[in-house]
Design an enzyme around this catalytic site. Sequence first.
Site, PDB file in Angstrom:
ATOM      1  CB  SER A  15      -0.858   0.048   1.284  1.00 39.45           C
ATOM      2  OG  SER A  15      -1.567  -1.141   1.461  1.00 39.45           O
ATOM      3  CG  ASP A  72       4.082  -8.400  12.372  1.00 37.06           C
ATOM      4  OD1 ASP A  72       4.764  -7.346  12.284  1.00 37.06           O
ATOM      5  OD2 ASP A  72       3.296  -8.628  13.315  1.00 37.06           O
ATOM      6  CE1 TYR A 163       4.483   7.408  11.797  1.00 38.02           C
ATOM      7  CE2 TYR A 163       5.222   9.684  11.901  1.00 38.02           C
ATOM      8  CZ  TYR A 163       4.907   8.569  11.158  1.00 38.02           C
ATOM      9  OH  TYR A 163       5.008   8.602   9.783  1.00 38.02           O
ATOM     10  CE  LYS A 167       8.069   6.780  10.614  1.00 37.54           C
ATOM     11  NZ  LYS A 167       8.342   5.704   9.659  1.00 37.54           N
TER      12      LYS A 167
END
Length: 257
Positions: A15, A72, A163, A167
């Site tokens: 995706s 996964d 998050y 990152k």
Amino acid sequence: MLLKDRICIVTGGSSGIGRGIALEFAREGARIAVVDKRETPLRGKYHETDVTTPTVAEVEKLGAQGIFLQTDVADESQVTDAIQQTVECFGGLDILVNNAGIHIPGGAQEISIADWDQVVGVNLRGVFIATKLAIPHLKQSNFGRIIQIASVHAYGGGAGPAYAPAKAAIVNMVRDLALEIGQLGITVNAICPGYIETAIQDYLTPEQIEEALEKTALPRFGLPRDIGRAVVFLASDDAEWVTGASLLVDGGFAAGV
Ligand code: NDP
């Protein structure tokens, strides 16, 4: 063709950005293992509303070879199997793109510790797992490349307490790895995308999307292919002396921060 016959793994390749990377790799003649939890592409509320065909089918339409490996990335044994199957199927590994990532909305007062573990488990630990397990194979390539998909949020707060730190850690991890594996002939770099039109944006309101567009210097959001072209550059011979770098591909979002 910039990547003729290069053997690549793209995690999260079913995706969004990962699919965009896989398709640009296919245009450049690469052989691609699409490593993802499921083969069916995500359809978003705002973006990618009509995507239906699996990435490998699109790769083949472009005349390239592809395989889907259900994996996964947070699971070490599944990643071990995916790398092994790629090497067995195509005969080696030249390029690893760690793109799979998740975002759970909410601040420190909203998200649970289990949510935090899950985001860091995929976005940071998962990147380390695939990187570590790929190095023995990349060492045997004349073109060893690792490309990590970080985020513009590596450089500031605002995307949650799991998050953004995960990152930011990726940006530092590429510097650390570059020092270690440069002598093995492997380059390692990160790309930090700004707002890209994918299903990951489904949690936003239309007003928040409008605000994000106002903060983007260029007059449109990014598309998966914008990141795909930047990844092709880092994977190509043109970038053979680029390592330890993080490249903002954000339409100028960070220029105003
Ligand atoms: P999407 O949600 O559109 O696609 C992510 C893909 O990764 C999905 O196919 C998803 O599978 C897969 N995935 C998620 N978790 C795992 C896992 N544990 N193992 C294997 N595959 C997994 O996201 P994007 O394409 O937008 O994001 C791709 C990367 O780019 C992420 O790392 C994201 O943080 C980063 N990024 C995105 C930005 C954007 O604006 N879109 C901006 C900056 C960075 P499934 O369908 O099963 O969930």
